[in-house]
Design a protein around this motif. Structure first.
Motif, PDB file in Angstrom:
ATOM      1  N   UNK A  88       0.841  -1.205   0.000  1.00 46.81           N
ATOM      2  CA  UNK A  88       0.000   0.000   0.000  1.00 46.81           C
ATOM      3  C   UNK A  88       0.876   1.256   0.000  1.00 46.81           C
ATOM      4  N   UNK A  89       1.868   1.247   0.863  1.00 46.51           N
ATOM      5  CA  UNK A  89       2.755   2.409   0.966  1.00 46.51           C
ATOM      6  C   UNK A  89       3.471   2.658  -0.368  1.00 46.51           C
ATOM      7  N   UNK A  90       3.995   1.580  -0.955  1.00 43.68           N
ATOM      8  CA  UNK A  90       4.709   1.701  -2.230  1.00 43.68           C
ATOM      9  C   UNK A  90       3.785   2.202  -3.339  1.00 43.68           C
ATOM     10  N   UNK A  91       2.616   1.587  -3.437  1.00 46.40           N
ATOM     11  CA  UNK A  91       1.717   1.948  -4.532  1.00 46.40           C
ATOM     12  C   UNK A  91       1.184   3.369  -4.385  1.00 46.40           C
ATOM     13  N   UNK A  92       0.958   3.803  -3.159  1.00 48.64           N
ATOM     14  CA  UNK A  92       0.531   5.192  -2.939  1.00 48.64           C
ATOM     15  C   UNK A  92       1.646   6.148  -3.344  1.00 48.64           C
ATOM     16  N   UNK A  93       2.865   5.796  -2.963  1.00 44.73           N
ATOM     17  CA  UNK A  93       4.003   6.655  -3.279  1.00 44.73           C
ATOM     18  C   UNK A  93       4.135   6.809  -4.794  1.00 44.73           C
ATOM     19  N   UNK A  94       3.868   5.720  -5.514  1.00 48.34           N
ATOM     20  CA  UNK A  94       3.938   5.787  -6.971  1.00 48.34           C
ATOM     21  C   UNK A  94       2.945   6.781  -7.551  1.00 48.34           C
ATOM     22  N   UNK A  95       1.828   6.971  -6.847  1.00 47.23           N
ATOM     23  CA  UNK A  95       0.827   7.950  -7.295  1.00 47.23           C
ATOM     24  C   UNK A  95       1.145   9.332  -6.745  1.00 47.23           C
ATOM     25  N   UNK A  96       2.232   9.449  -6.012  1.00 46.09           N
ATOM     26  CA  UNK A  96       2.586  10.741  -5.444  1.00 46.09           C
ATOM     27  C   UNK A  96       1.965  11.018  -4.087  1.00 46.09           C
ATOM     28  N   UNK A  97       1.376  10.012  -3.455  1.00 42.35           N
ATOM     29  CA  UNK A  97       0.802  10.194  -2.120  1.00 42.35           C
ATOM     30  C   UNK A  97       1.707   9.559  -1.066  1.00 42.35           C
ATOM     31  N   UNK A  98       1.599  10.072   0.152  1.00 44.32           N
ATOM     32  CA  UNK A  98       2.295   9.427   1.246  1.00 44.32           C
ATOM     33  C   UNK A  98       1.265   8.825   2.204  1.00 44.32           C
ATOM     34  N   UNK A  99       1.513   7.590   2.603  1.00 45.00           N
ATOM     35  CA  UNK A  99       0.578   6.929   3.515  1.00 45.00           C
ATOM     36  C   UNK A  99       0.463   7.699   4.829  1.00 45.00           C
ATOM     37  N   UNK A 100       1.484   8.461   5.166  1.00 47.48           N
ATOM     38  CA  UNK A 100       1.446   9.235   6.410  1.00 47.48           C
ATOM     39  C   UNK A 100       0.597  10.495   6.297  1.00 47.48           C
ATOM     40  N   UNK A 101       0.210  10.842   5.077  1.00 48.65           N
ATOM     41  CA  UNK A 101      -0.577  12.072   4.893  1.00 48.65           C
ATOM     42  C   UNK A 101      -2.019  11.791   4.494  1.00 48.65           C
ATOM     43  N   UNK A 102      -2.234  10.669   3.821  1.00 43.31           N
ATOM     44  CA  UNK A 102      -3.583  10.337   3.360  1.00 43.31           C
ATOM     45  C   UNK A 102      -4.466   9.970   4.570  1.00 43.31           C
ATOM     46  N   UNK A 103      -5.736  10.412   4.597  1.00 46.06           N
ATOM     47  CA  UNK A 103      -6.649   9.926   5.635  1.00 46.06           C
ATOM     48  C   UNK A 103      -6.682   8.390   5.630  1.00 46.06           C
ATOM     49  N   UNK A 104      -6.413   7.819   6.788  1.00 46.22           N
ATOM     50  CA  UNK A 104      -6.105   6.386   6.810  1.00 46.22           C
ATOM     51  C   UNK A 104      -6.550   5.792   8.145  1.00 46.22           C
ATOM     52  N   UNK A 105      -7.318   4.710   8.106  1.00 46.88           N
ATOM     53  CA  UNK A 105      -7.680   4.005   9.338  1.00 46.88           C
ATOM     54  C   UNK A 105      -7.416   2.510   9.177  1.00 46.88           C
ATOM     55  N   UNK A 106      -7.318   1.849  10.309  1.00 50.59           N
ATOM     56  CA  UNK A 106      -6.926   0.434  10.352  1.00 50.59           C
ATOM     57  C   UNK A 106      -8.070  -0.379  10.961  1.00 50.59           C
ATOM     58  N   UNK A 107      -8.372  -1.516  10.351  1.00 52.56           N
ATOM     59  CA  UNK A 107      -9.387  -2.404  10.914  1.00 52.56           C
ATOM     60  C   UNK A 107      -8.770  -3.782  11.164  1.00 52.56           C
ATOM     61  N   UNK A 108      -8.882  -4.271  12.409  1.00 54.67           N
ATOM     62  CA  UNK A 108      -8.437  -5.637  12.700  1.00 54.67           C
ATOM     63  C   UNK A 108      -9.649  -6.547  12.603  1.00 54.67           C
ATOM     64  N   UNK A 109      -9.725  -7.286  11.532  1.00 60.97           N
ATOM     65  CA  UNK A 109     -10.943  -8.062  11.248  1.00 60.97           C
ATOM     66  C   UNK A 109     -10.809  -9.515  11.713  1.00 60.97           C
TER      67      UNK A 109
END
Ligand SMILES: Nc1nc2c(ncn2[C@@H]2O[C@H](COP(=O)(O)OP(=O)(O)O)[C@@H](O)[C@H]2O)c(=O)[nH]1
Ligand SMILES: [Mg+2]
Lengths: 196, 160
Positions: free
Chosen positions: A120-141
């Motif tokens: 996810x981090x790599x693919x976002x970076x390729x689009x010019x986004x940073x995972x640390x900046x994008x609105x992001x939440x985690x679900x433990x399913x």
């Protein structure tokens, strides 16, 4: 990239559910679909293989209500989790406004989760986004299953930046709307900060 | 952010709608619609009442994204045009200015030749409109209406 339409008085946002194969992304969307009033949702589309694995994406348009006279519409997408669908995952991340990472809590899936977060981090970076900046939440399913890691263990491995996290049983709906609300809230808060 | 935010104002919307309305007539089409590359519907015209335009918009964008990915692998720039032929309905998909997607659905009352011809002209017009729109969005002072929303507004959205 959200889309503000002054003419229709609408704001459209794109949220992507990410995670390893079979972690429960499609199940999240299915539960949301089942529990939403007909007038607030469009058709759910699943581009799946014959064995029900997501091939390209699932898509669910959702209307959440109005803010300051603007209708808020959220387009929910899932990505195919299997490793070999990486090209498809990249495409679906284009123009994303918020990300939900669905982790499979089972001990046997810990590495798959870790690989997927990295991906996810790599693919976002390729689009010019940073995972640390994008609105992001985690679900433990899959909290209902027996052989699962504790939330603390999962946090340490998957959520070092401590974004909002939710325990869930997507099959019965536990935590599903909490997760959605959390990401929607972050996306709207980002809009408030950002502006065009 | 890499992509500037997509914003639609009344003035440009009316210009776009005029182009789309005219294209339905000139191309003898059943439906014409415009989608942004992220799958959000921008404008539609023609016999849209019996059509799930939201789903079509998302699938169209997925389709363009997928063929764009194929183009990249083949070191092509982009496949700007796609045509799908069905028994009754045909779909012509045109990428406009690498920003938005123009979709024309037509049946035997029209022809691929006519649709192509009319789409070419409409694409040029749309390209101008979207270029102007993009400039306007990037001007300073084009404030988001969301700059002033409060946490309370956001919370209220979820109080069912
Ligand atoms: N026990 C249990 N099974 C779940 C849960 N969520 C999803 N599943 C099951 O896991 C399988 C894969 O789910 P799916 O949503 O298709 O995964 P995806 O690949 O992430 O889209 C399905 O059989 C689901 O019923 C959960 O919370 N608990
Ligand atoms: Mg799936």
């Amino acid at each position: 990239m959200s889309f503000i339409n002054y003419m229709a008085r609408e704001i459209n946002c794109k949220i992507v559910y990410y995670g390893p194969g079979l972690c429960g992304k499609t199940t999240n969307l299915q539960y949301i679909y089942e529990r939403t009033n007909p007038e607030a949702k469009g058709k759910m589309i699943s581009l799946a293989t014959e064995t029900d694995r997501t091939l390209f994406f699932d898509f669910l348009p959702l209307a959440l209500g109005e803010i300051r006279g603007f209708k808020t519409r959220f387009h929910l997408y899932t990505v195919p989790g299997q490793v070999f669908y990486d090209a498809s995952r990249k495409l679906i991340l284009k123009g994303v406004d918020g990300v939900v990472f669905v982790a499979d809590s089972q001990i046997g899936r810990i590495e798959a989760n870790q690989e997927s977060v990295e991906n996810l981090r790599t693919n976002l970076a390729e689009q010019g986004y940073s995972l640390d900046k994008v609105p992001y939440v985690m679900q433990y399913n899959k909290r209902d299953l027996p052989e699962i890691a504790t939330p603390e263990e999962l946090r340490e491995l998957l959520n070092p930046t401590k974004v909002p996290e939710y325990e869930a049983v997507a099959r019965t709906g536990v935590g599903v709307f909490d997760t959605l609300k959390a990401v929607a809230k972050l996306v709207l808060t980002e809009l408030k900060k950002g502006g065009p | 952010m890499v992509n500037p935010q997509m914003v639609m104002y009344e003035e440009e919307f009316n210009q776009i709608q005029t182009v789309v309305d005219r294209l339905v007539k000139d191309a003898n089409a059943k439906v014409v619609f415009i989608v942004d590359k992220n799958g959000q519907l921008i404008a539609a015209s023609g016999d849209v009442d019996n059509l799930d335009t939201t789903s079509l918009a998302s699938l169209t964008a997925g389709n363009i994204a997928a063929t764009g990915g194929m183009a990249k692998l083949l070191k092509e720039n982009e496949f700007a045009t796609q045509f799908h032929e069905g028994e009754k309905a045909n779909i012509h998909i045109q990428l406009v200015g690498n920003r938005v997607i123009l979709v024309v659905i037509f049946d035997a009352k029209s022809s691929l030749g006519l649709v192509r011809l009319r789409v070419r002209k409409a694409s040029e017009e749309l390209n101008h409109i979207f270029e102007a729109l993009l400039k306007k969005v990037q001007e300073p002072g084009a404030d988001s209406p969301f700059a002033e929303i409060t946490d309370e507004d956001i919370d209220n959205l979820f109080n069912d």
